[in-house]
Scaffold this motif. Structure first.
Motif, PDB file in Angstrom:
ATOM      1  N   TYR B 408      -1.020 -45.844  -5.237  1.00  0.00           N
ATOM      2  CA  TYR B 408      -0.035 -44.760  -5.155  1.00  0.00           C
ATOM      3  C   TYR B 408      -0.551 -43.479  -5.808  1.00  0.00           C
ATOM      4  CZ  TYR B 408       2.864 -48.627  -3.609  1.00  0.00           C
ATOM      5  OH  TYR B 408       3.336 -49.707  -2.915  1.00  0.00           O
ATOM      6  N   GLY B 409      -1.453 -43.630  -6.772  1.00  0.00           N
ATOM      7  CA  GLY B 409      -1.972 -42.448  -7.454  1.00  0.00           C
ATOM      8  C   GLY B 409      -0.916 -41.847  -8.361  1.00  0.00           C
ATOM      9  N   VAL B 410      -1.367 -41.058  -9.311  1.00  0.00           N
ATOM     10  CA  VAL B 410      -0.431 -40.464 -10.275  1.00  0.00           C
ATOM     11  C   VAL B 410       0.563 -39.554  -9.548  1.00  0.00           C
ATOM     12  CG1 VAL B 410      -0.255 -39.007 -12.332  1.00  0.00           C
ATOM     13  CG2 VAL B 410      -2.130 -40.653 -12.125  1.00  0.00           C
ATOM     14  N   GLU B 411       0.083 -38.862  -8.543  1.00  0.00           N
ATOM     15  CA  GLU B 411       0.987 -37.984  -7.785  1.00  0.00           C
ATOM     16  C   GLU B 411       2.057 -38.784  -7.047  1.00  0.00           C
ATOM     17  OE1 GLU B 411       1.457 -34.869  -7.740  1.00  0.00           O
ATOM     18  OE2 GLU B 411      -0.304 -34.109  -8.797  1.00  0.00           O
ATOM     19  N   GLY B 412       1.667 -39.921  -6.543  1.00  0.00           N
ATOM     20  CA  GLY B 412       2.623 -40.777  -5.851  1.00  0.00           C
ATOM     21  C   GLY B 412       3.715 -41.278  -6.794  1.00  0.00           C
ATOM     22  N   LEU B 413       3.309 -41.616  -8.007  1.00  0.00           N
ATOM     23  CA  LEU B 413       4.296 -42.073  -8.986  1.00  0.00           C
ATOM     24  C   LEU B 413       5.230 -40.925  -9.373  1.00  0.00           C
ATOM     25  CD1 LEU B 413       2.014 -44.355 -11.201  1.00  0.00           C
ATOM     26  CD2 LEU B 413       3.552 -45.025  -9.345  1.00  0.00           C
ATOM     27  N   ARG B 414       4.647 -39.727  -9.478  1.00  0.00           N
ATOM     28  CA  ARG B 414       5.495 -38.557  -9.768  1.00  0.00           C
ATOM     29  C   ARG B 414       6.521 -38.339  -8.664  1.00  0.00           C
ATOM     30  NH1 ARG B 414       0.523 -34.726 -11.697  1.00  0.00           N
ATOM     31  NH2 ARG B 414       0.367 -35.667 -13.769  1.00  0.00           N
ATOM     32  N   ALA B 415       6.065 -38.445  -7.435  1.00  0.00           N
ATOM     33  CA  ALA B 415       6.983 -38.232  -6.314  1.00  0.00           C
ATOM     34  C   ALA B 415       8.106 -39.271  -6.340  1.00  0.00           C
ATOM     35  CB  ALA B 415       6.207 -38.317  -4.996  1.00  0.00           C
ATOM     36  N   HIS B 416       7.735 -40.502  -6.696  1.00  0.00           N
ATOM     37  CA  HIS B 416       8.712 -41.594  -6.781  1.00  0.00           C
ATOM     38  C   HIS B 416       9.775 -41.276  -7.847  1.00  0.00           C
ATOM     39  CE1 HIS B 416      10.099 -45.775  -7.337  1.00  0.00           C
ATOM     40  NE2 HIS B 416       9.792 -45.672  -8.612  1.00  0.00           N
TER      41      HIS B 416
END
Lengths: 535, 535
Positions: B408-416
């Motif tokens: 997911y990558g750090v950006e993906g977790l942020r988006a979540h």
């Protein structure tokens, strides 16, 4: 070794350091749309990735026996050096398949393969397809059954399955729900022992006055697993009040009731308060069995809580022929065993039973407004498992254990245990048949403790420990050979061959013995040369 | 409801109580050969069963939103009554498929579905496909990485991934391996807090004299999770020495440094020894944030160990806009958060970091001969994670967290996280727009605490709690509606809408609000009628 692919190194060209025989991983080169919101739990995404993972694991099992050395030849830092210092900001294209490739190419080659049929170290972590998939189901459902209301079926299944397991292990009815006691599933025996100890401590402090924590004494043998020492330390038992009663080879390293009685009396005479006794069925070093009935009789007059730690050997109780080792267990306060060790329930799955669960909940229970009490539960005496252990968040472990019991049946578990016991007896026979070796502690279950005798001319007993230490190093150093561990009991260093990997067959055991013999011969030759040089 | 199939009742006829829309399960009618030895870990058997399980879980996800009520209408004993009293001696024909059918027909209908997009109770247990499959992989590999040697890659991956996570959460470098500290992955925050507390206690007793355990004092606020009270009790802290400093609505229920200072000074004046402070970032009831920097300044002169419990809100720290809540964390001794709550790592996955891990290992470390020290590790200062926590057996949790961060990558977790924060802001807006309601505690992350105002003519404040209790019961009683929980802070009962299920979308949130409004109107009508009857 290929660097991890999110370092922007292309590893998708099919060239892997392990050659073409490695676990195949589907190569995924398209860039998936960015995952947002529910896409991260998308059913079809799960199906796609899930089938990859199932094949990955199946391939891992298929190659387990031959492809991987049980224990890797790596040095500390080998993996850290290969991985980037930070998590990626965004997933690389085909991140899931790339990550699986890295599991195959970077992680697996650095693992100790506990499921290898040649893993004879420590105690087994016997896996099964059903146990592994039970974990997968639990993770997929991902409920948090900390109260009955937080997932009623999970709590009820746990109640059912601990009774099933307890019955299958021939435990006294008084430890089961059906007999007025009850059980729970925790992660490890360390937790189980700590829970029991804290329950005992709270009850004792209520009786003796809450300021006497410094006077409470915990008892076990010098063979007891350090989980008890750790639990005593965590629970605030003074370090001076931890009694490891010495055991003796002539007692087969079992805790002596006579010596325990003397130790307890000495403490009482000194104004201390005996609190807790841990009785072990199947010690870690040699699988010694403490005499439950006699020890309970010693503990009873002092109002000592007796806990039985059967972490490893508890699984063997599924076979009636081992039932005698629990004789007298009607008197114990609590009992724990690890179904993840030898009963095909993958990590983690420790069952703890208590004769009076109210003593657990009195010590570990908590009430807080935000914990929902379901209206349906009102007027019912529901079990809220958060009050039985140290933790609030817990996994739905019952599902896995229920599946294992359902799909293998009690007879299937017996066959599993008996096969390993048979192999261990066979290994023991091979050791006894070779006069250069001795079996140090009698085999009770499926662990054989043995060592190479040190010839008199090389110093006899004085050099025996060093000789066996080198032998183990050589045995474990063979890339296709077995992996064993060691024990040191009463000053005697020995090798431990613990048979219990699900994949282990007779041939792995006889092959292991051949490696031991071969390495022993080589070791003895080396000593011969050294001896002749020095002479 | 069909009885479990090993009761010899045929459930393979495709007739299921839930109708034809249930999760399909492959029907297996052939009798498999008896499983013996390695057959229980057979690669092809795993592949066959594994694909069934993947489809089962995928189908469960696909039906999650519509098919199951979030919370079942069942009464205690509903499942126990349907299951046999004992495990089967032998598996019935097609046991695995039959067991899956029972999971579908007996277990799932009795679960609270934490992954439902309408699950707003407690805190989320946010799942992801990668998190669930990471668990499956871990269970399949089934290693026990209690020491570096027991599975080198597992230990090293854990070291890497806790640094990755700490960095992604903007934690101070001093808590990471790269900064001289270090972290580990445990099951739960309860364990993390207990480990930190025991480390603090052992150090303090070494300074003050080992007999002073009865004088040690633990501090937190009256909003702190009961995990701290439980940990203090387990660690042997006297019940009188547990200080829950009162919080106030005007401070947004945060722990006041002034009141903490006074409490500590009073204890010192009374001859007691301040030991441990738990600072919470995101309390359970209202996600209050204690002021880290100011509280550390109060604790420092007393040599108090400061632990930060960010069990829930720790996940939000992946977003720079929340970073300010950790201001001053350079001074804390330890920090924990549950990646299984809101960071897509399925249960369980609690990260604990310590500024001086040697203080953890001094308290929790153990040495015993049979623990293999790998020859390769000699001369290296390897991490043996068994010495960092309460347990010896541990799961390879790092694999899952690494996969989640990779995929997911750090950006993906942020988006979540941001998606849920946005939805919570939107829900908060809806509450504020309806004058019948009030937001009781300001929203900080993705939890909205609200209640229905009680009209003056119905008794105003006096009846408000009862009114809201009934409201929650009605809201949770709708079979297709949301499932929320409650809090009671400063005597005020409120509803909690915690948004964080991975499947939750805007529409679920606005639908939930409509149900709340509808049930509130009904509740107010009922009160109107009751009032007019009584008047």
């Amino acid at each position: 070794m290929a660097p991890p692919s999110h370092c922007h190194v292309d590893t998708s060209n099919g060239v892997h350091h392990n050659g073409g025989d490695a676990v195949p991983v589907e190569t995924e080169t398209t860039v998936p749309p960015p995952l947002q919101g529910s896409r991260q739990l998308d059913a079809e995404e799960f199906r796609r990735q899930g089938h990859q993972v199932v094949d990955f694991i199946a391939d891992y099992y298929a190659r387990m026996g031959d492809y991987y050395p049980v224990h890797p030849s790596v040095t500390p830092g080998f993996l850290r050096r290969q991985l980037p210092a930070e998590a990626p900001a965004r997933p690389e294209p085909g991140a899931f398949a790339a990550a699986l490739r890295d599991v195959r190419d970077l992680v697996l080659p650095g693992m100790t393969h506990w499921q290898s049929p040649r893993h004879f170290a420590h105690f087994p972590a016997s896996s099964s397809t059903v146990g592994a998939l039970g974990e997968a189901l639990t993770a997929g459902i991902n409920a948090v059954p900390f109260t009955w209301a937080a997932s009623p079926a999970a709590t009820e299944l746990e109640m059912v399955v601990v009774d099933w397991l307890g019955k299958a292990l021939h435990l006294p009815e008084g430890l089961l729900f059906r007999g007025g006691g009850g059980g729970t599933l925790l992660g490890t025996s360390c937790e189980a022992i700590l829970c029991a100890l804290v329950a005992a401590r709270e009850q004792k402090l209520a009786e003796t006055g809450s300021r006497r924590i410094g006077d409470l004494v915990v008892y076990c043998s010098d063979q007891t697993h350090f989980a008890v020492r750790k639990a005593a330390r965590i629970a605030g038992i003074h370090r001076d009040n931890f009694r490891e009663v010495a055991t003796h080879r002539e007692d087969m390293f079992a805790l002596s009731p006579t010596e325990l009685r003397a130790a307890m009396q000495a403490d009482v005479d000194a104004g201390l308060v005996p609190l807790f006794l841990c009785v072990t069925i199947g010690t870690t070093q040699t699988t010694a069995v403490d005499p439950v009935r006699e020890l309970c009789a010693v503990a009873a007059p002092h109002g000592v809580w007796v806990h039985v730690d059967a972490a490893y050997a508890g699984s063997a109780l599924v076979c009636p022929e081992f039932r005698h080792v629990t004789g007298g267990a009607e008197a114990v306060d609590s009992f724990s065993m690890n179904a993840h060790k030898w009963l095909l329930a993958n990590n983690d799955c420790c069952a703890l039973w208590a004769r009076a669960p109210s003593r657990l909940t009195a010590a570990l229970g908590t009430e807080q407004e935000y914990i929902l009490k379901d209206a349906a539960a009102e007027g019912h005496d529901v079990v809220d498992y958060k009050d039985w252990s140290m933790t609030l968040t817990r996994r739905f472990r019952a599902l896995k254990l229920w599946l294992v019991l359902r799909c293998y049946g009690v007879e299937g578990l017996r066959a599993h245990v008996r096969a390993h016991v048979r192999m261990a007896a066979s290994f023991e026979g091979m050791v006894r048949a070779d006069a250069r070796f001795e079996v140090v502690a009698p085999r009770q279950f499926a662990l054989v403790c043995f060592r190479l005798r040190s010839p008199e001319k090389f110093g006899g007993e004085k050099t025996a420990n060093e000789l066996n230490r080198r032998l183990l190093e050589e045995v474990n150093g063979t890339s296709s050979g077995p992996y064993m561990s060691s024990a040191k009991v009463g000053g005697v260093y020995m090798l431990r061959c613990a048979i219990g990997s699900t994949l282990t067959e007779e041939r792995h055991v006889s092959d292991a013995w051949k490696v031991v013999q071969d390495r022993a011969a080589s070791q003895l030759r080396k000593m011969e040369i050294m001896y002749s040089v020095l002479a």
